[in-house]
Design an enzyme around this catalytic site. Structure first.
Site, PDB file in Angstrom:
ATOM      1  N   GLU B 247     -45.099  -5.041 -40.027  1.00 25.49           N
ATOM      2  CA  GLU B 247     -45.752  -6.035 -39.173  1.00 25.49           C
ATOM      3  C   GLU B 247     -45.571  -7.432 -39.774  1.00 25.49           C
ATOM      4  O   GLU B 247     -45.280  -8.394 -39.072  1.00 25.49           O
ATOM      5  CB  GLU B 247     -47.246  -5.698 -39.037  1.00 25.49           C
ATOM      6  N   ARG B 248     -45.727  -7.550 -41.083  1.00 24.51           N
ATOM      7  CA  ARG B 248     -45.642  -8.861 -41.719  1.00 24.51           C
ATOM      8  C   ARG B 248     -44.225  -9.406 -41.743  1.00 24.51           C
ATOM      9  O   ARG B 248     -44.006 -10.594 -41.522  1.00 24.51           O
ATOM     10  CB  ARG B 248     -46.254  -8.796 -43.123  1.00 24.51           C
TER      11      ARG B 248
END
Lengths: 391, 390
Positions: B247-248
């Site tokens: 996600e990051r």
């Protein structure tokens, strides 16, 4: 200056009055006003009844002379306790629209315009910015041709606060068509119901309840008596007017910064993460102190510059006057940067809540840029200051 | 990281799709504060764009993570942040753990349609009382017969007003907060209608990301079969932390193109805007500030590409992914603000693209792991607070 001698009790009294007003008459309705894109007209009457619209104006027109210290106290408290930027910009738009008439208008013009506005019966707005130029005021293109005892105005203005409903527009026009520079500019009072005037509302990031207009002048005729002062003296009036506007904006920015600090502190004291309150995390405490530091320097500087204004430094041609103007410019930058910092850190401390409609930090975050751009963009403040300081 | 011809092909396909099917509608979707996720995802699914990095057995392309990065970067061609974010949830936030640890049945039931674009998913971690502190979530899933019965609340959930299912982090046992949680696939809607016990308490209005629907959902004794558990019970926290890495990285990659656009649009504007007998672009300050901002964006690109390259090579990139996310959040504020300033009053108007980026981008430092959480992770991987043993 004895009749303007203001004590701590006067300041406390006005702060109390403002606080109560915001609690009981603003907060319950503000969200609805922001959604509606305007504040109720009745609010102007209300502010007049409370004596706030009249602050800083000559008694002969229904005004109440008031030093900057008192006006700032009102501004800061209004912003700090929950008055939105849009509310303040529109409710007090007369503070930028009226001064040219107050300082330079003929008695007849002053009597025609000022009392109604201070009584909250009419709304006043300032119209300088054009689609083709905001920063570069001296290049403005709206013209006013003298034709048989009337000025005929043609052109366009944009980003005019209170412009959608204003009853009186203080318009910067070019009266000397041969002079394309600052010396060809004059200030003209145009009534809001003039024929040939078209106004449309602009959608903005923030200041939502302030009705901001794009205005077209198509052969708008106004009597020659509506000229403020002399032809060609408009640019100087505009420059002087700006000093007061910037000082007010600095006070507003300070109030908004404090509003963010208050909300962030309160949240941080009760919100728990990793088993303890946010304030127990060192970085959060440090963020709050970084906000406080900037708030206090802004306050100290605002007080110093305002005290000089109350003592007579008003941006005259002297070196001291020029230096005061530089101070106002840089103060505006410092205050709005403080607001930017506090709004941003406030949002960050609030986390998801800071991104959500309904918190003060979220609203103020959206109001930051108009403060850093309007009333003289940051970059222009630096240019002006450097010139005033003979750099 | 080298982008091959294949990477470029994927980006070009996506770009053409965005130009034809997304950008013409962005203003309308932003005003409506919603975009038609099922419609858009189905079209993306048909182009094979929802499963680039997912296994071929489930309809994916089986490509390595660099292809996911290439797509994430090109999503920045969309004229808002909300739609890319919604797509990113589907590809990189609610499906990685399912794809990696889900059972065959679970993958057939949920992953296949998600990749095909037939269903819309969402990730349910945050709650009203717990955002940064994931271990403090309170939603529980107690066993009853063959079911989990779920009670709790999830907040800030992207896509949740339309999603068919939620990959939900729940407490499934007693014990240490890092070991008592599980990821469970929770169907939210059947034929578009919310299942029993599920309520959309509110649609959250936000500073930005308007076209993305963000929900606060209440779960009251919601039943799901226990076989909807992803992987091992109690391992949910660890799975989620791993899922967060992707996600990051996605967050960082997804803002590169839009930040460059922001600067390019501002250069164009500055060259046109006249003042003081010259243009805005003639002002030295403006030139230097734009140069500085572009430098920062390139630095972020290099950091993101490096993290991706190492990840593709099999390394754990917790530190670099956190750094990239941190820098991305910061630049979303700095670059947007710096550019907006040069647009003057125009930058404050609602319709202005830079103004929209300013509003959308602020989420970057909060969602997907706030800046402070990123710094906490980095300080930990650096071992800053490690006590020297005697």
């Amino acid at each position: 200056m004895d009749d303007l001698a203001i004590g701590a009790e006067d300041i406390a009294a006005i702060e109390d009055g403002v606080r109560r007003f915001v609690q009981t008459e603003v907060k319950p309705h503000l969200e609805a006003w922001e959604e509606a894109g305007e504040i109720p007209r009745g609010l102007y009457r209300r502010a007049a009844d409370l004596g706030w619209l009249a602050m800083g104006y000559p008694e002969q027109f229904g005004g109440t002379p008031a030093p900057w210290s008192l006006r700032n106290a009102m501004t800061i408290t209004l912003a700090r306790t929950g008055g939105s930027g849009g509310l303040m910009a529109s409710l007090f738009s007369h503070n930028i629209g009226l001064p040219p008439v107050v300082r330079h208008g003929s008695l007849a013009l002053q009597q025609k315009v000022i009392p109604d506005v201070l009584a909250g019966r009419k709304i006043a707005a300032l119209a300088i910015t054009e689609p083709g130029g905001g920063t570069d005021v001296s290049a403005l293109k709206t013209t006013a041709r003298l034709e048989g005892g009337e000025y005929v105005v043609d052109g366009e203005k944009v980003f005019i606060t209170s412009g959608v409903r204003a009853d009186w527009l203080t318009v910067a026009v070019r009266t000397d068509l041969k002079n394309k520079g600052p010396m060809g500019i004059s200030m003209l009072m145009v009534p809001g119901d003039a024929v040939g005037l078209t106004r449309s509302p602009l959608k903005k990031m923030g200041w939502l309840c302030s009705d901001t207009a794009q205005i077209r002048f198509d052969g708008v005729r106004v009597p020659v008596g509506n000229l403020v002062g002399e032809e060609g003296s408009g640019f100087k009036m505009i420059l002087t007017n700006f000093n007061g506007e910037r000082l007010s904006m600095a006070a507003m920015a300070l109030g908004f910064s404090e509003c963010c600090y208050d909300e962030a502190l309160s949240w941080a004291q009760q919100r728990k993460t990793f088993g303890t309150a946010l304030v127990d995390h060192q970085v959060i405490r440090h963020k709050l102190m970084d906000m406080k530091m900037r708030i206090e320097s802004t306050r100290a500087w605002l007080n110093a510059v305002s005290a000089r204004a109350d003592a007579g430094d008003r941006g005259d041609k002297s070196a001291k006057g020029a230096e005061w103007v530089a101070q106002v410019c840089l103060l505006k930058n410092h205050a709005t940067q403080t607001m930017q910092f506090c709004a941003d850190q406030g949002v960050q401390i609030l986390g998801g809540m800071g991104f959500m409609r309904g918190t003060a930090c979220e609203r103020i975050y959206r109001e930051v840029k108009v403060m850093m751009i309007g009333g003289g963009a940051e970059e222009i403040m630096k240019e002006l200051a450097s010139r005033q300081l003979n750099v | 990281m080298q982008f091959t011809h294949e990477h470029r092909e994927i980006q070009n396909t996506l770009k053409r799709f965005i130009d034809a099917e997304i950008n013409p509608h962005v203003d309308e979707w932003e005003a409506a504060e919603q975009f038609p996720a099922h419609e858009v995802f189905k079209k993306l699914g048909n182009l094979g764009l929802l499963g680039l990095t997912k296994p071929e057995a489930y309809g994916g392309a089986g490509l390595d993570y660099s292809y996911g990065m290439a797509m994430a970067e090109m999503l920045g061609h969309i004229d808002c942040g909300g739609v890319p974010m919604a797509i990113g949830v589907q590809t990189d936030m609610c499906t990685p753990a399912l794809a990696r640890f889900g059972s065959e049945e679970l993958k057939k039931e949920f992953l296949v349609p998600a990749i095909a674009g037939d269903t819309v998913g969402c990730i349910g971690v945050s709650e009203p009382g717990a955002g940064s502190d994931v271990s403090a979530i309170k939603t529980t899933a107690r066993k009853d017969g063959d079911d989990y019965v779920i009670t709790g609340q999830k907040m800030w959930i992207t896509n949740s007003l339309q999603a068919d299912w939620m990959c939900m982090l729940v407490n499934t046992g007693e014990g240490p907060a890092h070991k008592n949680k599980s990821l469970v696939m929770v169907p939210l809607r059947e034929n578009g209608k919310l299942r029993t016990g599920i309520e959309v308490a509110s649609k959250i209005r936000k500073i930005g990301m308007h076209s993305s629907d963000t929900g606060l959902l209440y779960f009251d004794d919601v039943r799901v079969p226990q076989r909807n558990l992803i992987g091992v019970e109690g391992a949910g926290f660890v799975y989620q932390m791993q899922q967060f890495q992707e996600e990051r990285l996605w967050c960082a990659a997804s803002c590169l193109h839009s930040l460059n656009n922001c600067i390019d649009w501002t250069v164009e504007w500055a060259q046109e805007r006249k003042m003081f007998g010259a243009t805005l672009a003639d002002q030295q300050w403006v030139q230097f500030r734009l140069a500085e901002m572009k430098t920062e964006v390139e630095a972020l690109r290099a950091l993101t590409y490096r993290a991706c390259e190492l990840y593709v090579g099999g390394q754990d990139v917790l530190e670099l992914a956190s750094m990239a996310k941190l820098k991305a959040g910061r630049l979303n504020r700095i670059v947007a603000d710096g550019c907006l300033q040069f647009w003057g009053g125009m930058g404050y108007t609602w319709e202005n693209k830079v103004a929209r980026l300013f509003r959308d981008g602020r989420l970057g430092s909060i969602g997907g792991g706030a800046d402070e959480v990123m710094m906490g992770i980095i300080a930990k991987t650096m071992g800053v607070a490690k006590r020297k043993t005697a």
